[in-house]
Design a protein around this motif. Structure first.
Motif, PDB file in Angstrom:
ATOM      1  N   PHE A 279     108.782  -8.987 106.212  1.00  0.00           N
ATOM      2  CA  PHE A 279     109.038  -8.050 105.120  1.00  0.00           C
ATOM      3  C   PHE A 279     108.431  -6.691 105.469  1.00  0.00           C
ATOM      4  CE2 PHE A 279     108.805 -12.116 102.707  1.00  0.00           C
ATOM      5  CZ  PHE A 279     110.118 -12.133 102.260  1.00  0.00           C
ATOM      6  N   THR A 280     109.117  -5.694 105.072  1.00  0.00           N
ATOM      7  CA  THR A 280     108.572  -4.357 105.276  1.00  0.00           C
ATOM      8  C   THR A 280     107.723  -3.977 104.060  1.00  0.00           C
ATOM      9  OG1 THR A 280     110.450  -3.277 104.275  1.00  0.00           O
ATOM     10  CG2 THR A 280     110.573  -3.662 106.657  1.00  0.00           C
ATOM     11  N   GLU A 281     107.022  -2.882 104.221  1.00  0.00           N
ATOM     12  CA  GLU A 281     106.175  -2.446 103.118  1.00  0.00           C
ATOM     13  C   GLU A 281     107.006  -2.084 101.892  1.00  0.00           C
ATOM     14  OE1 GLU A 281     102.887   0.991 102.103  1.00  0.00           O
ATOM     15  OE2 GLU A 281     103.404   0.625 104.196  1.00  0.00           O
ATOM     16  N   ASP A 282     108.150  -1.458 102.110  1.00  0.00           N
ATOM     17  CA  ASP A 282     109.014  -1.078 100.992  1.00  0.00           C
ATOM     18  C   ASP A 282     109.561  -2.303 100.268  1.00  0.00           C
ATOM     19  OD1 ASP A 282     108.660   1.604 101.469  1.00  0.00           O
ATOM     20  OD2 ASP A 282     110.415   1.748 102.809  1.00  0.00           O
ATOM     21  N   GLU A 283     109.909  -3.332 101.002  1.00  0.00           N
ATOM     22  CA  GLU A 283     110.420  -4.561 100.372  1.00  0.00           C
ATOM     23  C   GLU A 283     109.343  -5.245  99.543  1.00  0.00           C
ATOM     24  OE1 GLU A 283     111.739  -6.616 103.839  1.00  0.00           O
ATOM     25  OE2 GLU A 283     113.783  -5.851 103.646  1.00  0.00           O
TER      26      GLU A 283
ATOM     27  N   ARG B  20     106.792  -3.723  98.142  1.00  0.00           N
ATOM     28  CA  ARG B  20     106.544  -2.923  96.945  1.00  0.00           C
ATOM     29  C   ARG B  20     107.605  -3.211  95.887  1.00  0.00           C
ATOM     30  NH1 ARG B  20     102.955   1.342  97.105  1.00  0.00           N
ATOM     31  NH2 ARG B  20     102.032   1.691  99.138  1.00  0.00           N
ATOM     32  N   ARG B  21     108.842  -3.330  96.293  1.00  0.00           N
ATOM     33  CA  ARG B  21     109.911  -3.641  95.335  1.00  0.00           C
ATOM     34  C   ARG B  21     109.724  -5.032  94.736  1.00  0.00           C
ATOM     35  NH1 ARG B  21     114.622  -3.053  98.854  1.00  0.00           N
ATOM     36  NH2 ARG B  21     113.423  -1.685 100.132  1.00  0.00           N
ATOM     37  N   ALA B  22     109.283  -5.989  95.532  1.00  0.00           N
ATOM     38  CA  ALA B  22     109.075  -7.343  95.036  1.00  0.00           C
ATOM     39  C   ALA B  22     107.937  -7.378  94.021  1.00  0.00           C
ATOM     40  CB  ALA B  22     108.787  -8.288  96.195  1.00  0.00           C
ATOM     41  N   LEU B  23     106.926  -6.573  94.225  1.00  0.00           N
ATOM     42  CA  LEU B  23     105.801  -6.535  93.305  1.00  0.00           C
ATOM     43  C   LEU B  23     106.039  -5.597  92.126  1.00  0.00           C
ATOM     44  CD1 LEU B  23     102.860  -6.483  95.845  1.00  0.00           C
ATOM     45  CD2 LEU B  23     103.569  -8.382  94.409  1.00  0.00           C
ATOM     46  N   GLY B  24     107.107  -4.828  92.165  1.00  0.00           N
ATOM     47  CA  GLY B  24     107.422  -3.922  91.071  1.00  0.00           C
ATOM     48  C   GLY B  24     106.636  -2.645  91.129  1.00  0.00           C
ATOM     49  N   LEU B  25     106.148  -2.286  92.326  1.00  0.00           N
ATOM     50  CA  LEU B  25     105.330  -1.096  92.449  1.00  0.00           C
ATOM     51  C   LEU B  25     106.124   0.161  92.756  1.00  0.00           C
ATOM     52  CD1 LEU B  25     102.356  -2.565  94.489  1.00  0.00           C
ATOM     53  CD2 LEU B  25     102.457  -2.099  92.054  1.00  0.00           C
ATOM     54  N   ASP B  26     107.377  -0.007  93.107  1.00  0.00           N
ATOM     55  CA  ASP B  26     108.130   1.180  93.462  1.00  0.00           C
ATOM     56  C   ASP B  26     109.075   1.625  92.337  1.00  0.00           C
ATOM     57  OD1 ASP B  26     110.002  -0.809  93.531  1.00  0.00           O
ATOM     58  OD2 ASP B  26     111.035  -0.009  95.278  1.00  0.00           O
ATOM     59  N   THR B  27     108.834   1.126  91.159  1.00  0.00           N
ATOM     60  CA  THR B  27     109.697   1.528  90.042  1.00  0.00           C
ATOM     61  C   THR B  27     109.497   3.007  89.788  1.00  0.00           C
ATOM     62  OG1 THR B  27     108.012   0.927  88.458  1.00  0.00           O
ATOM     63  CG2 THR B  27     109.695  -0.724  88.929  1.00  0.00           C
ATOM     64  N   PRO B  28     110.544   3.725  89.525  1.00  0.00           N
ATOM     65  CA  PRO B  28     110.397   5.150  89.292  1.00  0.00           C
ATOM     66  C   PRO B  28     109.653   5.386  87.982  1.00  0.00           C
ATOM     67  CG  PRO B  28     112.657   4.480  88.903  1.00  0.00           C
ATOM     68  CD  PRO B  28     111.936   3.291  89.470  1.00  0.00           C
ATOM     69  N   THR B  29     108.746   6.327  88.004  1.00  0.00           N
ATOM     70  CA  THR B  29     107.979   6.634  86.801  1.00  0.00           C
ATOM     71  C   THR B  29     108.782   7.595  85.940  1.00  0.00           C
ATOM     72  OG1 THR B  29     106.882   8.444  87.932  1.00  0.00           O
ATOM     73  CG2 THR B  29     105.768   6.310  87.951  1.00  0.00           C
ATOM     74  N   PRO B  30     108.804   7.357  84.623  1.00  0.00           N
ATOM     75  CA  PRO B  30     109.538   8.265  83.757  1.00  0.00           C
ATOM     76  C   PRO B  30     108.810   9.613  83.706  1.00  0.00           C
ATOM     77  CG  PRO B  30     108.349   6.664  82.451  1.00  0.00           C
ATOM     78  CD  PRO B  30     108.209   6.270  83.893  1.00  0.00           C
ATOM     79  N   PRO B  31     109.542  10.679  83.481  1.00  0.00           N
ATOM     80  CA  PRO B  31     108.861  11.978  83.428  1.00  0.00           C
ATOM     81  C   PRO B  31     107.888  12.015  82.256  1.00  0.00           C
ATOM     82  CG  PRO B  31     111.135  12.162  82.708  1.00  0.00           C
ATOM     83  CD  PRO B  31     110.955  10.769  83.238  1.00  0.00           C
ATOM     84  N   VAL B  32     106.759  12.602  82.499  1.00  0.00           N
ATOM     85  CA  VAL B  32     105.702  12.670  81.497  1.00  0.00           C
ATOM     86  C   VAL B  32     105.936  13.896  80.624  1.00  0.00           C
ATOM     87  CG1 VAL B  32     103.229  12.874  81.128  1.00  0.00           C
ATOM     88  CG2 VAL B  32     104.100  11.539  83.051  1.00  0.00           C
ATOM     89  N   ALA B  33     106.052  13.648  79.319  1.00  0.00           N
ATOM     90  CA  ALA B  33     106.239  14.757  78.388  1.00  0.00           C
ATOM     91  C   ALA B  33     104.886  15.415  78.142  1.00  0.00           C
ATOM     92  CB  ALA B  33     106.815  14.247  77.084  1.00  0.00           C
ATOM     93  N   PRO B  34     104.883  16.718  77.942  1.00  0.00           N
ATOM     94  CA  PRO B  34     103.605  17.364  77.658  1.00  0.00           C
ATOM     95  C   PRO B  34     103.056  16.878  76.320  1.00  0.00           C
ATOM     96  CG  PRO B  34     105.411  18.906  77.376  1.00  0.00           C
ATOM     97  CD  PRO B  34     105.991  17.651  77.955  1.00  0.00           C
ATOM     98  N   PRO B  35     101.749  16.760  76.202  1.00  0.00           N
ATOM     99  CA  PRO B  35     101.174  16.246  74.955  1.00  0.00           C
ATOM    100  C   PRO B  35     101.444  17.206  73.792  1.00  0.00           C
ATOM    101  CG  PRO B  35      99.467  17.100  76.389  1.00  0.00           C
ATOM    102  CD  PRO B  35     100.741  17.112  77.170  1.00  0.00           C
ATOM    103  N   VAL B  36     101.688  16.608  72.648  1.00  0.00           N
ATOM    104  CA  VAL B  36     101.944  17.383  71.450  1.00  0.00           C
ATOM    105  C   VAL B  36     100.599  17.667  70.774  1.00  0.00           C
ATOM    106  CG1 VAL B  36     103.103  17.396  69.217  1.00  0.00           C
ATOM    107  CG2 VAL B  36     104.171  16.270  71.178  1.00  0.00           C
ATOM    108  N   ILE B  37     100.314  18.923  70.556  1.00  0.00           N
ATOM    109  CA  ILE B  37      99.061  19.307  69.924  1.00  0.00           C
ATOM    110  C   ILE B  37      99.337  19.592  68.456  1.00  0.00           C
ATOM    111  CG2 ILE B  37      97.211  21.001  69.877  1.00  0.00           C
ATOM    112  CD1 ILE B  37      97.759  21.430  72.874  1.00  0.00           C
ATOM    113  N   VAL B  38      98.657  18.849  67.606  1.00  0.00           N
ATOM    114  CA  VAL B  38      98.811  19.025  66.172  1.00  0.00           C
ATOM    115  C   VAL B  38      97.550  19.704  65.652  1.00  0.00           C
ATOM    116  CG1 VAL B  38      99.120  17.846  63.977  1.00  0.00           C
ATOM    117  CG2 VAL B  38     100.218  16.954  66.038  1.00  0.00           C
ATOM    118  N   LYS B  39      97.734  20.846  65.025  1.00  0.00           N
ATOM    119  CA  LYS B  39      96.594  21.558  64.472  1.00  0.00           C
ATOM    120  C   LYS B  39      96.330  21.052  63.064  1.00  0.00           C
ATOM    121  CE  LYS B  39      97.301  25.718  67.166  1.00  0.00           C
ATOM    122  NZ  LYS B  39      97.548  27.154  67.127  1.00  0.00           N
TER     123      LYS B  39
END
Length: 112
Positions: free
Chosen positions: A5-9, A11-30
């Motif tokens: 197995f290669t390193e990429d395979e 990572r996919r088997a362990l679920g480590l290469d899943t794309p991360t969703p874009p992080v929304a900027p935190p909402v600041i409530v005054k």
């Protein structure tokens, strides 16, 4: 020892290469400002009366004098403990503060 197995395979088997969703900027409530009410000034506030201890305590009664074979007076001390020894020691300390040197323990009784 190669598993083929290669390193990429792996990572996919362990679920480590899943794309991360874009992080929304935190909402600041005054927080909204809370109006502060000024307390009305009273001419004199009632003083707090200390809470008296409920429950049993010991009353130590002693015959005391400032001079040896001098005029004797009765001295009563209420101790907030249930130990007779501690109650007598507290009474002796109170006697020393009052200026008495000589004493005879008359009684130590429990008071409710």
């Amino acid at each position: 020892m190669s598993s083929g197995f290669t390193e990429d395979e792996m990572r996919r088997a362990l679920g480590l290469d899943t794309p991360t969703p874009p992080v929304a900027p935190p909402v600041i409530v005054k927080p909204e400002p809370v109006p502060v009410k000024a307390a009305p000034l009273s001419p004199k506030e009632p003083s707090k009366v200390p809470v008296k201890r409920r429950g049993p305590m010991l009353r130590v009664t002693l015959q005391v004098s400032k001079e040896y074979d001098g005029e004797e007076t009765r001295f009563v001390h209420d101790a907030k403990t249930l130990s007779r020894f501690d109650a007598e020691q507290e009474a002796k300390k109170a006697l020393a503060k009052a200026g008495f040197k000589y004493f005879v323990v008359e009684s130590i009784v429990q008071v409710d």
